[in-house]
Design an enzyme around this catalytic site. Structure first.
Site, PDB file in Angstrom:
ATOM      1  CG  ASN A  35      25.245   2.618   5.767  1.00 32.93           C
ATOM      2  OD1 ASN A  35      25.648   2.028   6.763  1.00 32.93           O
ATOM      3  ND2 ASN A  35      24.192   2.210   5.053  1.00 32.93           N
ATOM      4  CD  GLU A  36      25.229  10.739   7.096  1.00 33.48           C
ATOM      5  OE1 GLU A  36      25.859  10.932   6.036  1.00 33.48           O
ATOM      6  OE2 GLU A  36      24.191  11.367   7.380  1.00 33.48           O
ATOM      7  N   PRO A  37      29.625   9.143   5.979  1.00 32.16           N
ATOM      8  CG  PRO A  37      30.372  11.107   4.939  1.00 32.16           C
ATOM      9  CD  PRO A  37      29.163  10.494   5.577  1.00 32.16           C
TER      10      PRO A  37
END
Length: 636
Positions: A167-169
């Site tokens: 879950n990236e920025p």
């Protein structure tokens, strides 16, 4: 053991800065065992109730020791996985399960192949799902978790972007399992596993934030200095989608497990005087006063009572009497770390010097994890020791062969093939092996030998340039390293014995070793472990009474000024000489395979780091040098 164990043995104290419960441990291996025992207790509790235990599992380096301990408990007959159902967080996309970079391969290698879990209970996102079926596949993965009653415990790592899972920025709090585009930093961090960032997939399938947050219990692990900044943001920062791990502040049953390095930027550890009353040890005084000098941008001797009072250090001021007394004392402490004689100055008063005057000519061993760490990290000091007449020995602990590109090896193999007659077939096999190599393939022994020889000959070039005789250069080729893969074998007795034999043979007055634990493939840590274990086994021998150990740091991180026990200043000419020595390692120039998060070449990093240390000493009011190499003494 259970969840209470962390509270009992950890060091957590509530502060107004921290928003997630966390525990800090001296040793990541010990902390990992405690986590493994909590997981084991949960499995057993569920078994006693006749229920399934549903675990969310993570990959990466952080949970490896946890899995090792779970496997050990199973092999000892203390734990069964028959009632366990697992859901992995993520998988690269596209990715074949048999690929050694796949998380499917990782989980079977580290856990599933060694325990009695039912294969039907293993759930790992499928990196081969057709694109048109991905949406429904992700929905089905979510539904399967729900059908099992949700996750009883979710194990997490954390990326430098603050991602949990992948879950990236920008990931939303309500996000579910989905396909996601990986952040560039995430791909850079994975580059060493894929032999270059160009081979790292750009997408992945990941559980969503919402899925993770529904777990009944969450344990997040973080080890090492390079995680320290993001850990501070996660635990002390505001909740933001730009740092997805901050969402864990909303979870009511989360604990973050850290080692000292990962916790080093937390306010209560970096600047405990801002949190509450302190026990002012000499070490803490040094840390606080050098911090204050940098914080207010003043030399040490110009700090005032107001500076101390305004920055949470009134207790220290009351203890010592005045800023003047504190300033003079700390100025002298730092002044006495500086020496142009790293082996000690003969016939001089050494009471205020970091090294002994006698014996005037010392026997020295410089342990270098890779065949260039010696000149990158302490090339100026190395040169100074040789010039000042000490008996210097360099011991390269590993061959460094995996850090040589296929293109570099092919170039040398083709040159050798053209020059050497009578053995063309052997070189033909090497050339063919390199040209036909696929991403998932491991180098053949012949290719590894050529790559190792490239590093070896570059090392000879550098040490000869410094003035060291070839007979004083040792290539230890420690067995743990020689796998041809990023993943190494565990350090064993043979590794330690090689180092013991060398130390016993030389009987050194000084040992220099790499104390830099931030290198991206972990070799420095393993090499340091080998040296430390050798010292433990040797310390009762009489010659060790005269042996001092100095730790240098490598290309990724420098000692804090409060930690430096010996600072060796370098002139402009010495900086150039050090740079020239580094440049003998041509296979590591231009295309650095394992540069971590720093894209600069090693010679640039070394120059800039050494000059930054010199500027720091200058800013504190000490002498203004071109560059400084820094060392911390290790007491055994």
């Amino acid at each position: 053991m259970n969840k209470i164990t962390f509270k009992e043995v950890g060091k957590f104290e509530e502060t107004r800065f921290e928003k997630i419960h966390n525990e800090v441990f001296e040793d990541a291996a010990h902390a990992s065992k405690l986590v493994a025992h909590e997981i084991a207790d949960l499995i057993k509790q569920k078994q006693g109730m006749g229920e399934q235990c549903v675990l969310g599992l993570a990959t990466g380096s952080s949970p490896i020791k946890v899995y090792e301990e779970l496997v050990n408990m199973h092999k000892e007959g203390l734990l069964s996985f028959r009632n366990v159902v697992t859901f992995n967080l993520d998988e690269y996309y596209p990715m074949q399960p048999e690929n050694r970079q796949s998380y499917y391969h990782f989980m079977h290698q580290h856990l599933f192949d060694h325990v009695d879990i039912n294969p039907e209970n293993i759930n790992i996102p499928d990196g081969e799902v057709p694109v048109e079926e991905l949406h429904q596949y992700c929905i089905d993965y979510e539904m399967k978790i729900k059908h099992c009653g949700g996750l009883d415990l979710q194990l997490l790592g954390i990326g430098r972007t603050g991602h949990i899972g992948f879950n990236e920025p920008g990931s939303h709090y309500n996000s579910g399992t989905r396909i996601i585009t990986l952040d560039h930093i995430t791909r850079v961090d994975a580059a060493s596993d894929f032999n270059g960032i160009e081979n790292v997939p750009k997408k992945a399938i990941t559980m969503g934030i919402s899925t993770i947050m529904k777990a009944k219990r969450i344990i997040m692990l973080a080890w090492g200095h390079k995680k320290s900044d993001i850990i501070k943001e996660t635990i002390e920062g505001e909740i933001t989608s730009e740092v997805p791990a901050t969402y864990l502040q909303r979870h009511k049953n989360t604990v973050v497990i850290l080692d000292n390095e990962a916790a080093s930027e937390l306010t209560r550890i970096k600047t405990p005087w801002l949190v509450g009353q302190c026990v002012w040890t000499e070490e803490l005084k040094r840390k606080a006063i050098t911090w204050l000098s940098q914080e207010v941008n003043k030399p040490l001797l110009k700090l005032t009572d107001k500076d101390y009072n305004d920055h949470g250090m009134s207790g220290l001021l009351a203890l010592e009497g005045s800023a003047y007394d504190l300033n003079i004392k700390m100025f002298n402490v730092l002044q006495h770390t500086i020496t142009g004689w790293p082996g000690g100055k003969p016939n001089a008063d050494d009471s205020k010097r970091p090294e002994r005057a006698n014996p005037a000519q010392k026997r020295v061993i410089i342990f270098s994890p890779h065949p260039d760490d010696d000149v990158i990290s302490m090339g100026g000091t190395f040169s100074r020791l040789v010039d000042q007449g000490h008996e210097v020995h360099v011991a390269y602990q590993t061959s460094g062969n995996i850090a040589v590109t296929d293109e570099e090896a092919l170039k040398f193999a083709e040159v050798a093939k053209e020059m050497i007659s009578g053995n063309e077939e052997a070189f033909h096999q090497v050339v063919t092996s390199i040209r036909n190599k696929r991403l998932k393939d491991t180098d053949s022994p012949q290719v590894r030998k050529i790559k190792g020889l490239i590093r070896r000959m570059e090392s000879y070039g550098a040490t000869r340039y410094i003035g060291l005789k070839d007979c004083n250069v040792r290539f230890l080729d420690l067995p743990f390293y020689e796998t041809g893969k990023i993943k190494k074998k565990p350090v064993g007795k043979k590794d330690v014995q090689v180092v013991i034999d060398l130390i016993r043979e030389i009987q050194p007055h000084q040992i220099y070793a790499a104390g830099d634990l931030a290198d991206p493939h972990g070799t420095h840590k393993l090499c340091l472990d080998v040296v430390m274990e050798a010292i433990v086994q040797l310390k009762k021998e009489s010659f060790m009474d005269d042996c001092w150990v100095w730790l240098y740091r490598g290309a990724w991180h420098e000692w804090d000024i409060s930690e430096i026990d010996m600072a060796v200043p370098l002139s402009p000419d010495e900086v150039n000489r050090k740079t020239n020595a580094i440049l003998f390692h041509q296979s590591q120039k231009d295309k650095v395979m394992f540069q971590g998060e720093d894209s600069r070449e090693f010679w640039v990093r070394a120059q800039e780091r050494n000059r930054a240390t010199a500027r720091l000493y200058d800013a504190m009011g000490l002498a203004d040098y071109e560059a400084i190499e820094a060392f911390k003494r290790y007491y055994f």
